[in-house]
Design a protein around this motif. Structure first.
Motif, PDB file in Angstrom:
ATOM      1  N   THR A  88       5.057 -25.691 -60.161  1.00 33.14           N
ATOM      2  CA  THR A  88       4.342 -24.268 -59.898  1.00 33.14           C
ATOM      3  C   THR A  88       2.827 -24.398 -60.548  1.00 33.14           C
ATOM      4  OG1 THR A  88       6.360 -23.407 -60.118  1.00 33.14           O
ATOM      5  CG2 THR A  88       4.485 -21.883 -60.566  1.00 33.14           C
ATOM      6  N   LEU A 113      14.050 -10.675 -52.413  1.00 32.68           N
ATOM      7  CA  LEU A 113      12.602 -10.378 -52.745  1.00 32.68           C
ATOM      8  C   LEU A 113      12.481  -8.984 -53.193  1.00 32.68           C
ATOM      9  CD1 LEU A 113      10.944 -12.157 -49.670  1.00 32.68           C
ATOM     10  CD2 LEU A 113      11.398 -12.986 -51.881  1.00 32.68           C
ATOM     11  N   LEU A 147      13.332  -9.167 -56.882  1.00 36.06           N
ATOM     12  CA  LEU A 147      12.134  -9.708 -57.448  1.00 36.06           C
ATOM     13  C   LEU A 147      10.963  -8.863 -57.739  1.00 36.06           C
ATOM     14  CD1 LEU A 147      11.147 -12.684 -58.852  1.00 36.06           C
ATOM     15  CD2 LEU A 147      10.509 -13.270 -56.377  1.00 36.06           C
ATOM     16  N   ASP A 148      10.711  -8.021 -56.682  1.00 38.02           N
ATOM     17  CA  ASP A 148       9.570  -7.055 -56.750  1.00 38.02           C
ATOM     18  C   ASP A 148      10.026  -6.136 -57.813  1.00 38.02           C
ATOM     19  OD1 ASP A 148       8.191  -8.277 -54.742  1.00 38.02           O
ATOM     20  OD2 ASP A 148       9.036  -6.814 -53.220  1.00 38.02           O
ATOM     21  N   ALA A 205       9.342  -7.746 -61.113  1.00 33.13           N
ATOM     22  CA  ALA A 205       7.740  -7.665 -61.388  1.00 33.13           C
ATOM     23  C   ALA A 205       7.265  -6.256 -61.888  1.00 33.13           C
ATOM     24  CB  ALA A 205       7.010  -8.278 -60.039  1.00 33.13           C
ATOM     25  N   GLN A 246       9.122 -20.044 -57.075  1.00 32.07           N
ATOM     26  CA  GLN A 246       8.903 -18.834 -56.628  1.00 32.07           C
ATOM     27  C   GLN A 246       8.961 -17.637 -57.718  1.00 32.07           C
ATOM     28  OE1 GLN A 246      11.929 -18.038 -53.543  1.00 32.07           O
ATOM     29  NE2 GLN A 246      10.834 -16.098 -52.784  1.00 32.07           N
ATOM     30  N   ASN A 248       5.741 -17.885 -59.763  1.00 35.70           N
ATOM     31  CA  ASN A 248       4.445 -17.403 -58.936  1.00 35.70           C
ATOM     32  C   ASN A 248       4.439 -15.699 -58.813  1.00 35.70           C
ATOM     33  OD1 ASN A 248       3.178 -20.119 -58.598  1.00 35.70           O
ATOM     34  ND2 ASN A 248       4.658 -20.637 -56.928  1.00 35.70           N
ATOM     35  N   ARG A 249       5.620 -15.304 -58.446  1.00 35.53           N
ATOM     36  CA  ARG A 249       5.730 -13.846 -58.035  1.00 35.53           C
ATOM     37  C   ARG A 249       5.351 -13.053 -59.547  1.00 35.53           C
ATOM     38  NH1 ARG A 249       4.680  -9.754 -58.008  1.00 35.53           N
ATOM     39  NH2 ARG A 249       5.409  -7.718 -56.741  1.00 35.53           N
ATOM     40  N   LYS A 253       4.034 -14.072 -62.116  1.00 38.68           N
ATOM     41  CA  LYS A 253       2.733 -14.771 -62.705  1.00 38.68           C
ATOM     42  C   LYS A 253       3.069 -14.985 -64.180  1.00 38.68           C
ATOM     43  CE  LYS A 253      -0.460 -12.322 -59.650  1.00 38.68           C
ATOM     44  NZ  LYS A 253       0.693 -11.972 -58.628  1.00 38.68           N
TER      45      LYS A 253
END
Length: 305
Positions: free
Chosen positions: A3, A96, A99-100, A103, A150, A153-154, A156
């Motif tokens: 990553t 996803l 994951l959102d 975030a 993944q 990166n999502r 950060k």
């Protein structure tokens, strides 16, 4: 592929900048699981404690009383967020939407640490309320590394990956758990959340030396430590079977293994986990003080020197 995480990508933006600088990192102290039973006590008494940790999945909504209290507690204490539902070890693609939401939660509270488990909990659209083991071989290694990349990166930010508590093993495994973890750390740049109770539970269940497990892990990789209680049953052969239950005080054998780990890795922010049989906060804080004493002991400094 490793990553690509730079100092710029590790910034959480405006929410992180708004957080108090003193709360931006976990202090090298002991902290405790944040439970609704203790919300009001904490705000009334402001106990001297290093940090609090929440389970992310309890806060993946926009509002409600949990967010009301967490917002007020976060103003005064460092925070760690611990995920239990990403299914990083699963064969299915990561969710996803989940994951959102993670975030968004991280942007909202700017925790010092986000961690998840080396385990799987879902497959083909079905979610299992458990953290299940995975086979340790090259195919799962690549999949886990891809998932960790993944996530990092999502979000950060750097992820801490927790070693599992296991009760069965796969006959197809041809890599040791510690070598598997080390390879993930090297390939992805993530860190390790070393759960000492999990080491003791798994080593007992599989008749291995827990200190050898600690010795196999390289210094400099451990970003946080977890301590918890376990329960004991018997397997089909009548041998002890330990369960990572988080519903009891930390056992003496786990405290001893914690001392051994501190000698190898040095002082590391340490969480006392408690998810069942929640005691009064003063009881939990007494265990936190025991961890603090070990983190700051002259004996620890002497053994390391």
């Amino acid at each position: 592929m490793k990553t690509s995480i730079t100092s710029e990508s590790l910034s959480c933006g405006a929410p992180a900048q708004a957080a108090q600088a003193a709360l931006a990192e976990l202090p090298v102290r002991a902290g405790a699981s944040l439970k609704p039973d203790h919300f009001q006590y904490i705000l009334n008494h402001l106990p001297d404690i290093g940090f609090f940790e929440i389970h992310a999945e309890n806060y993946l909504v926009d509002g409600g009383p949990f967010h009301h209290y967490l917002t007020r507690i976060r103003e005064r204490y460092a925070l760690s967020i611990h995920g239990v539902g990403l299914s990083i070890g699963g064969e299915s693609p990561l969710d996803l939407q989940h994951l959102d939401r993670l975030a968004d939660l991280i942007d909202r509270y700017a925790p010092a640490v986000f961690s998840e488990h080396l385990a799987w909990s879902g497959h083909a659209g079905f979610f299992l309320n458990d953290l299940l083991p995975l086979p340790y071989h090259r195919a799962t290694l690549q999949r886990v590394c891809d998932h960790v990349d993944q996530v990092q990166n999502r979000l950060k930010r750097r992820l801490l990956l927790e070693n599992p508590a296991t009760y069965v093993e796969f006959s197809s495994s041809n890599i040791t758990e510690t070598d598997f973890i080390i390879e993930i750390l090297q390939r992805t740049g993530c860190g390790l959340l070393l759960d000492i109770n999990n080491v003791y539970v798994s080593s007992t269940n599989h008749i291995r030396d827990p200190r050898a497990y600690i010795d196999a892990l390289p210094p400099g990789t451990v970003g946080q430590i977890h301590l918890a209680g376990f329960s004991q049953e018997q397997d089909g052969a009548g041998a002890p079977l330990l369960i990572d239950s988080h519903d009891a005080p930390v056992a003496a054998a786990v405290w001893d293994l914690y001392d051994y780990a501190l000698c190898r890795f040095g002082p590391v922010p340490t969480l006392i986990e408690r998810d069942g049989n929640i005691p009064p906060f003063e009881v939990l804080q007494a265990e936190v003080r025991l961890a603090d004493e070990r983190l700051n002991s002259d004996a620890l400094r002497g053994r390391r020197s």
